[in-house]
Design an enzyme around this catalytic site. Structure first.
Site, mmCIF file in Angstrom:
data_model
loop_
_atom_site.group_PDB
_atom_site.id
_atom_site.type_symbol
_atom_site.label_atom_id
_atom_site.label_comp_id
_atom_site.label_asym_id
_atom_site.label_seq_id
_atom_site.Cartn_x
_atom_site.Cartn_y
_atom_site.Cartn_z
ATOM 1 N N CYS A 2 53.121 109.007 42.071
ATOM 2 C CA CYS A 2 52.680 110.374 42.288
ATOM 3 C C CYS A 2 51.397 110.361 43.103
ATOM 4 O O CYS A 2 50.880 109.308 43.463
ATOM 5 C CB CYS A 2 52.430 111.081 40.955
ATOM 6 S SG CYS A 2 53.865 111.080 39.846
ATOM 7 N N ARG A 50 54.070 115.285 41.787
ATOM 8 C CA ARG A 50 54.935 114.361 41.071
ATOM 9 C C ARG A 50 56.135 113.900 41.881
ATOM 10 O O ARG A 50 56.838 114.713 42.490
ATOM 11 C CB ARG A 50 55.429 115.002 39.771
ATOM 12 C CG ARG A 50 56.198 114.009 38.894
ATOM 13 C CD ARG A 50 56.745 114.628 37.639
ATOM 14 N NE ARG A 50 57.338 113.592 36.782
ATOM 15 C CZ ARG A 50 58.267 113.813 35.864
ATOM 16 N NH1 ARG A 50 58.698 115.037 35.652
ATOM 17 N NH2 ARG A 50 58.755 112.820 35.152
ATOM 18 N N ASP A 106 55.992 107.346 30.835
ATOM 19 C CA ASP A 106 54.865 106.432 30.662
ATOM 20 C C ASP A 106 53.529 107.166 30.744
ATOM 21 O O ASP A 106 52.513 106.669 30.265
ATOM 22 C CB ASP A 106 54.922 105.290 31.683
ATOM 23 C CG ASP A 106 55.019 105.754 33.133
ATOM 24 O OD1 ASP A 106 55.272 106.944 33.360
ATOM 25 O OD2 ASP A 106 54.858 104.913 34.030
ATOM 26 N N SER A 381 60.254 94.903 46.729
ATOM 27 C CA SER A 381 59.977 94.120 47.932
ATOM 28 C C SER A 381 59.243 92.833 47.560
ATOM 29 O O SER A 381 58.816 92.652 46.421
ATOM 30 C CB SER A 381 59.162 94.930 48.939
ATOM 31 O OG SER A 381 57.841 95.127 48.478
ATOM 32 N N GLY A 382 59.075 91.957 48.548
ATOM 33 C CA GLY A 382 58.543 90.620 48.293
ATOM 34 C C GLY A 382 57.081 90.431 48.617
ATOM 35 O O GLY A 382 56.597 89.289 48.636
#
Length: 623
Positions: A2, A50, A106, A381-382
């Site tokens: 957000c 949000r 959360d 992603s890496g």
């Protein structure tokens, strides 16, 4: 994921400032296209945009505690952005302590965790987050940023409080903030690193990674709650490999929790392929298929020219991994026209808000993420693996290891990426860039933890690892966050889990690179996941366009600025002869990637000064 913003003022009533706080909040609509919320108190106002990821129906913010103080106000109010990956465990712990929950989000876990543990909540969090909590009884604002700085959080002290936001634009929407820059701010913009806490807008700062701020009537207090520590590594190689794998087996599925579509970005390199393979296993166990995405350029693979940074093209390897893990693979192909589109480049600058860039890599990443956003809201992603496992050339290059500056600046300068080269020497000397760089380097070295008994070579390797994690990685995380959130796409970075970072930081170099192979530790941990060709593939940087026409278009724009056309703010400081030398080079061929970054970064700074109407102060040559 957000966007958050807010205003604390102890000498005025903010309950009547909905228009201003609303304007600040609306600058972040791209970060949170799903909902908008404001909370206005007497001395604090919080805004929130949000992007719904977990508990889509609930979790609206700013979120208030149902508990009230004697004045009838909620005990605390939170505006929060990011993801807490261990929120389920924390929720169970808090429930046993008597807390009751009305959502599955959360956000509510973070809020109730604050009620239970206060600021000590930060030691229990695993995730990426920027958190603002207003404690009504204490009249104190708590600002928290995650350990590695994956999520951004800026602030701007005022005479009686503070402005804050996920991006500078939210702060600049408040009339109290001004867009100004002096010599130090331009040094920040010229150097290819992020110094923790520093921002190229004068008076503006970032909450440093692993830090929190307490803002009260007595001012602003900064506290560090996490840092890398030097510890003896006692595990043998077999145990070390197994520990890394166990951590990744926990991290990747944990970071896949979402109530919206999630995909994986796949380049065909070791890092993204490892994440993708683990994610595909998780999806398969759920009876589902993982979708993967790669980027390429028109004619790039067919006409690929190898160099030291990109020895092989990504496309064939990405497709091989996709077949190996049975993902639903998508290749996003871009052309020169889209990369040069003025509207796209304006959007990229607007996403950054700052004069940082990675040349066409920024633009292509923005376009890739916009395309991915049509299919999903979250992407793995890496990023972080090279920083954690020592995958960069400067870990082994003798010149970089011996450099008395940041090693990537040393390597870049040898390859045409010298931020001084396109400016008049009097300008570079006037802003004292050399001393500024040296001071930043001394400060960074002083932060490196010491382990008793290390020899000089081991000590230098630890320094390089710490510099990379604290001064190089942040700008890559910035790029990922800004380009993704410009389209409302949340990027998750499993290699930046602090448990993995802490563990591998203390693994000796001979284990990280055993057998003389780069990132051998990670390769061993992923040995059963990937095709042999990908497991042994040499590191290749994110793809960059190889097109002389692209370079000619770039240098033409910079040459126009150097000539002072259109009121270019940097015109007085640019060395026209240096620009013309690069112009002549493009007439017969291409720029090197490093020269291209130099040209684009200089043009970006000029665009930034103009777009944000930055007031230059205290700089030689400026009236």
């Amino acid at each position: 994921m957000c966007g958050i913003t807010g205003w604390v003022a102890f000498s005025r009533d903010l309950s009547q400032q909905s228009a201003v706080v609303g304007a600040m909040t609306d600058t972040l609509d791209h970060r949170g296209p799903d909902a908008r919320g404001l909370w206005l108190g007497t001395h604090a106002a919080l805004g929130h945009r949000r992007l719904s990821i977990i508990d889509l129906e609930h979790g609206t913010q700013p979120m208030l505690t149902p508990e009230q103080g004697p004045d009838g106000l909620p005990r605390a109010v939170i505006s929060y952005g990011g993801e807490i990956y261990n929120f389920r465990e924390l929720r169970e712990e808090l429930a046993l302590l008597g807390h009751r929950f009305t959502t599955r989000s959360d956000t509510e876990v973070a809020l109730r965790g604050y009620l239970q543990w206060g600021a000590d909540l930060v030691h229990r969090l695993n995730g990426m987050y920027s958190i603002a909590i207003w404690d009504t009884a204490r009249e104190e604002l708590l600002l928290v940023r995650d350990r590695l700085g994956v999520k951004p959080l800026f602030y701007y002290p005022t005479d009686d409080g503070v402005l804050f936001g996920s991006e500078p634009k939210a702060i600049l929407a408040n009339p109290l903030a001004r867009a100004r820059a002096g010599g130090e701010e331009l040094c920040d913009a010229l150097l290819f690193l992020r110094s923790p806490g520093r921002v190229p807008f004068r008076g503006m700062h970032e909450v440093k990674p692993g830090h929190l701020l307490r803002i009260g009537r007595d001012g602003i207090r900064e506290e560090r709650y996490w840092s890398l520590e030097a510890r003896p590594h006692t595990d043998d190689l077999t145990t070390t490999i197994a520990t890394v794998r166990d951590l990744l087996d926990d991290i990747v599925p944990r970071q896949m929790i979402a109530d919206v579509p999630l995909v994986s970005l796949l380049s065909g390199g070791l890092d993204s392929s490892t994440v993708t393979a683990l994610a595909a296993r998780t999806r398969a166990a759920e009876g589902a298929q993982l979708s993967t995405f790669s980027v390429d350029f028109t004619g790039h693979t067919e006409n690929f020219k190898a160099d030291a940074v990109r020895p092989t093209p990504d496309g064939p390897y990405a497709r091989e991994v996709a077949r190996h893990v049975s993902s639903d693979h998508h290749m996003i192909t871009l052309d020169r026209g889209r990369l040069l589109d003025p509207a796209v480049r304006k959007a990229v600058l607007g996403a950054w808000d700052l004069p940082f860039n990675f040349a066409d890599l920024d633009v292509s990443l923005y376009l890739l993420f916009a395309a991915v956003r049509e299919h999903a809201t979250v992407a793995l992603s890496g990023e972080g693996a090279d920083e954690v496992f020592g995958g960069y050339l400067w870990f082994s290059d003798p010149g970089a290891r011996a450099a008395e500056t940041f090693p990537w600046l040393k390597l870049g300068a040898h390859r045409g990426l010298d931020p001084r080269s396109l400016f008049h020497p009097w300008f570079i000397d006037g802003i004292d860039l050399a001393e500024y760089e040296a001071d930043l380097y001394r400060t960074a070295l002083a932060e490196v933890p010491v382990l008793d008994g290390e020899n000089a070579e081991e000590r230098r390797t630890r320094e390089l690892g710490h510099l990379t994690l604290t001064r190089w990685l942040p700008i890559l995380l910035d790029k990922k966050d800004r380009m993704g959130m410009a389209s409302g796409l949340e990027g998750r970075v499993p290699f930046c889990d602090h448990r993995l970072v802490e563990y591998v930081f203390n693994v000796p170099w001979e284990m990280k690179n055993f057998g003389g192979e780069e990132k051998a530790l990670l390769r061993a941990a992923a040995a059963d996941l990937l095709p042999e060709s990908v497991l042994r593939r040499k590191k290749a940087a994110y793809p960059s366009i190889q097109d002389p026409a692209y370079d000619r278009a770039l240098i033409t724009g910079l040459a126009t600025a150097a000539d002072g056309e259109g009121g270019a703010p940097l015109a007085p400081f640019l060395d026209g002869d240096a620009v013309r030398r690069l112009t002549d080079k493009t007439a017969g061929g291409s720029l090197s990637e490093f020269e291209r970054i130099l040209v684009e970064s200089t043009a970006r700074m000029d665009d930034w000064l103009r777009t944000y109407q930055v007031e230059l102060t205290g700089i030689k040559g400026v009236n």
